[in-house]
Design a protein around this motif. Structure first.
Motif, PDB file in Angstrom:
ATOM      1  N   ILE A 175       0.838  -1.199   0.000  1.00  7.19           N
ATOM      2  CA  ILE A 175       0.000   0.000   0.000  1.00  7.19           C
ATOM      3  C   ILE A 175       0.874   1.250   0.000  1.00  7.19           C
ATOM      4  O   ILE A 175       0.622   2.205  -0.744  1.00  7.19           O
ATOM      5  CB  ILE A 175      -0.972   0.004   1.199  1.00  7.19           C
ATOM      6  N   GLU A 176       1.921   1.243   0.815  1.00  8.54           N
ATOM      7  CA  GLU A 176       2.816   2.396   0.885  1.00  8.54           C
ATOM      8  C   GLU A 176       3.506   2.642  -0.465  1.00  8.54           C
ATOM      9  O   GLU A 176       3.594   3.786  -0.937  1.00  8.54           O
ATOM     10  CB  GLU A 176       3.862   2.180   1.977  1.00  8.54           C
ATOM     11  N   ALA A 177       3.992   1.583  -1.102  1.00  8.07           N
ATOM     12  CA  ALA A 177       4.641   1.720  -2.414  1.00  8.07           C
ATOM     13  C   ALA A 177       3.641   2.229  -3.454  1.00  8.07           C
ATOM     14  O   ALA A 177       3.980   3.074  -4.296  1.00  8.07           O
ATOM     15  CB  ALA A 177       5.249   0.391  -2.839  1.00  8.07           C
ATOM     16  N   ALA A 178       2.423   1.723  -3.401  1.00 11.28           N
ATOM     17  CA  ALA A 178       1.392   2.171  -4.338  1.00 11.28           C
ATOM     18  C   ALA A 178       1.058   3.650  -4.105  1.00 11.28           C
ATOM     19  O   ALA A 178       0.878   4.408  -5.063  1.00 11.28           O
ATOM     20  CB  ALA A 178       0.136   1.309  -4.202  1.00 11.28           C
ATOM     21  N   ASN A 179       1.006   4.066  -2.850  1.00 10.89           N
ATOM     22  CA  ASN A 179       0.740   5.473  -2.550  1.00 10.89           C
ATOM     23  C   ASN A 179       1.881   6.370  -3.024  1.00 10.89           C
ATOM     24  O   ASN A 179       1.638   7.490  -3.482  1.00 10.89           O
ATOM     25  CB  ASN A 179       0.480   5.671  -1.061  1.00 10.89           C
ATOM     26  N   GLN A 180       3.109   5.876  -2.931  1.00 12.84           N
ATOM     27  CA  GLN A 180       4.246   6.634  -3.470  1.00 12.84           C
ATOM     28  C   GLN A 180       4.074   6.835  -4.973  1.00 12.84           C
ATOM     29  O   GLN A 180       4.297   7.934  -5.491  1.00 12.84           O
ATOM     30  CB  GLN A 180       5.554   5.877  -3.249  1.00 12.84           C
ATOM     31  N   GLN A 181       3.714   5.767  -5.646  1.00 13.66           N
ATOM     32  CA  GLN A 181       3.547   5.842  -7.095  1.00 13.66           C
ATOM     33  C   GLN A 181       2.414   6.809  -7.445  1.00 13.66           C
ATOM     34  O   GLN A 181       2.545   7.618  -8.368  1.00 13.66           O
ATOM     35  CB  GLN A 181       3.270   4.437  -7.648  1.00 13.66           C
ATOM     36  N   TYR A 182       1.321   6.732  -6.717  1.00 15.21           N
ATOM     37  CA  TYR A 182       0.200   7.638  -6.936  1.00 15.21           C
ATOM     38  C   TYR A 182       0.644   9.093  -6.728  1.00 15.21           C
ATOM     39  O   TYR A 182       0.310   9.974  -7.523  1.00 15.21           O
ATOM     40  CB  TYR A 182      -0.946   7.282  -5.981  1.00 15.21           C
ATOM     41  N   SER A 183       1.406   9.329  -5.677  1.00 14.40           N
ATOM     42  CA  SER A 183       1.926  10.657  -5.396  1.00 14.40           C
ATOM     43  C   SER A 183       2.788  11.151  -6.558  1.00 14.40           C
ATOM     44  O   SER A 183       2.707  12.319  -6.955  1.00 14.40           O
ATOM     45  CB  SER A 183       2.746  10.631  -4.108  1.00 14.40           C
ATOM     46  N   ALA A 184       3.596  10.268  -7.112  1.00 14.97           N
ATOM     47  CA  ALA A 184       4.440  10.642  -8.249  1.00 14.97           C
ATOM     48  C   ALA A 184       3.587  11.043  -9.448  1.00 14.97           C
ATOM     49  O   ALA A 184       3.883  12.035 -10.125  1.00 14.97           O
ATOM     50  CB  ALA A 184       5.367   9.487  -8.618  1.00 14.97           C
ATOM     51  N   PHE A 185       2.520  10.295  -9.689  1.00 16.53           N
ATOM     52  CA  PHE A 185       1.643  10.632 -10.817  1.00 16.53           C
ATOM     53  C   PHE A 185       0.996  12.007 -10.622  1.00 16.53           C
ATOM     54  O   PHE A 185       0.921  12.804 -11.553  1.00 16.53           O
ATOM     55  CB  PHE A 185       0.561   9.569 -11.011  1.00 16.53           C
ATOM     56  N   THR A 186       0.536  12.288  -9.405  1.00 15.80           N
ATOM     57  CA  THR A 186      -0.114  13.580  -9.171  1.00 15.80           C
ATOM     58  C   THR A 186       0.901  14.723  -9.212  1.00 15.80           C
ATOM     59  O   THR A 186       0.582  15.817  -9.690  1.00 15.80           O
ATOM     60  CB  THR A 186      -0.888  13.596  -7.837  1.00 15.80           C
ATOM     61  N   LYS A 187       2.122  14.482  -8.734  1.00 11.72           N
ATOM     62  CA  LYS A 187       3.161  15.507  -8.820  1.00 11.72           C
ATOM     63  C   LYS A 187       3.554  15.764 -10.271  1.00 11.72           C
ATOM     64  O   LYS A 187       3.922  16.885 -10.625  1.00 11.72           O
ATOM     65  CB  LYS A 187       4.381  15.114  -8.000  1.00 11.72           C
ATOM     66  N   MET A 188       3.483  14.723 -11.087  1.00 15.01           N
ATOM     67  CA  MET A 188       3.803  14.910 -12.495  1.00 15.01           C
ATOM     68  C   MET A 188       2.798  15.866 -13.135  1.00 15.01           C
ATOM     69  O   MET A 188       3.165  16.689 -13.980  1.00 15.01           O
ATOM     70  CB  MET A 188       3.849  13.591 -13.245  1.00 15.01           C
ATOM     71  N   LEU A 189       1.534  15.761 -12.746  1.00 13.78           N
ATOM     72  CA  LEU A 189       0.536  16.713 -13.242  1.00 13.78           C
ATOM     73  C   LEU A 189       0.931  18.149 -12.892  1.00 13.78           C
ATOM     74  O   LEU A 189       0.893  19.043 -13.746  1.00 13.78           O
ATOM     75  CB  LEU A 189      -0.838  16.435 -12.628  1.00 13.78           C
ATOM     76  N   ALA A 190       1.308  18.347 -11.638  1.00 12.34           N
ATOM     77  CA  ALA A 190       1.708  19.689 -11.192  1.00 12.34           C
ATOM     78  C   ALA A 190       2.953  20.154 -11.945  1.00 12.34           C
ATOM     79  O   ALA A 190       3.049  21.325 -12.326  1.00 12.34           O
ATOM     80  CB  ALA A 190       1.958  19.696  -9.690  1.00 12.34           C
ATOM     81  N   ALA A 191       3.868  19.254 -12.178  1.00 13.07           N
ATOM     82  CA  ALA A 191       5.093  19.602 -12.905  1.00 13.07           C
ATOM     83  C   ALA A 191       4.773  20.041 -14.332  1.00 13.07           C
ATOM     84  O   ALA A 191       5.357  21.000 -14.838  1.00 13.07           O
ATOM     85  CB  ALA A 191       6.058  18.419 -12.908  1.00 13.07           C
TER      86      ALA A 191
END
Length: 160
Positions: free
Chosen positions: A101-117
């Motif tokens: 779950i933690e690894a999946a949440n990291q990946q999700y966070s990366a996807f959302t940060k990519m949007l902001a980037a």
């Protein structure tokens, strides 16, 4: 009559084996055979979508942004919901699952940060995203190794 007897004997053997199995073994088997396949399929699809618009398949920010917004992030959110819905009674297996779950949440966070980037054309944030994705892949591998090791400790073989 002989066929019926063979079937009854076979059912009795399976029942006896199941009755003799350890509850931890049963939970590991259920987790791997019933809980994970749908999630693994969804994760494979989402990562496939991500791969289709990044790396050598990257065309432009608009295509990546649309894929993240309309498919990747909503689908990955659904994956995390499914992961969090899994209830496990064995503490060690639950801890291993929490790592997933933690690894999946990291990946999700990366996807959302990519949007902001993309929105802000922030190249430093894109570099941060790649670091998060790299760490989440490592954590996913660690989860898989830990699950396999725990299964083996409990005499359960996980076939890939």
């Amino acid at each position: 009559m002989v066929k019926k007897l063979k079937i009854v004997i076979a059912v009795c053997i399976v029942t006896l084996l199941a009755a003799c199995s350890d509850p931890v073994q049963e939970e590991i088997i259920s987790y791997v055979n019933e809980d994970l396949p749908e999630i693994a399929k969804l994760e494979e699809e989402v990562i496939g979508k991500y791969d289709s618009v990044t790396g050598e398949n990257y065309k432009d920010d608009e295509i990546l942004y649309d894929a993240l917004t309309n498919e990747i992030i909503p689908d990955y959110s659904q994956l995390i919901d499914k992961l969090e819905a899994i209830q496990l009674s064995d503490k060690e297996l639950r801890d291993i699952h929490e790592d997933y779950i933690e690894a999946a949440n990291q990946q999700y966070s990366a996807f959302t940060k990519m949007l902001a980037a993309i929105e802000n054309q922030d190249y430093a944030l894109i570099e941060e995203v790649y670091g998060i994705l790299s760490q989440s892949r490592k954590d996913m591998r660690d989860y898989q190794y830990d699950l396999k090791e725990y299964a083996e400790e409990n005499d359960v073989e996980i076939k890939e």
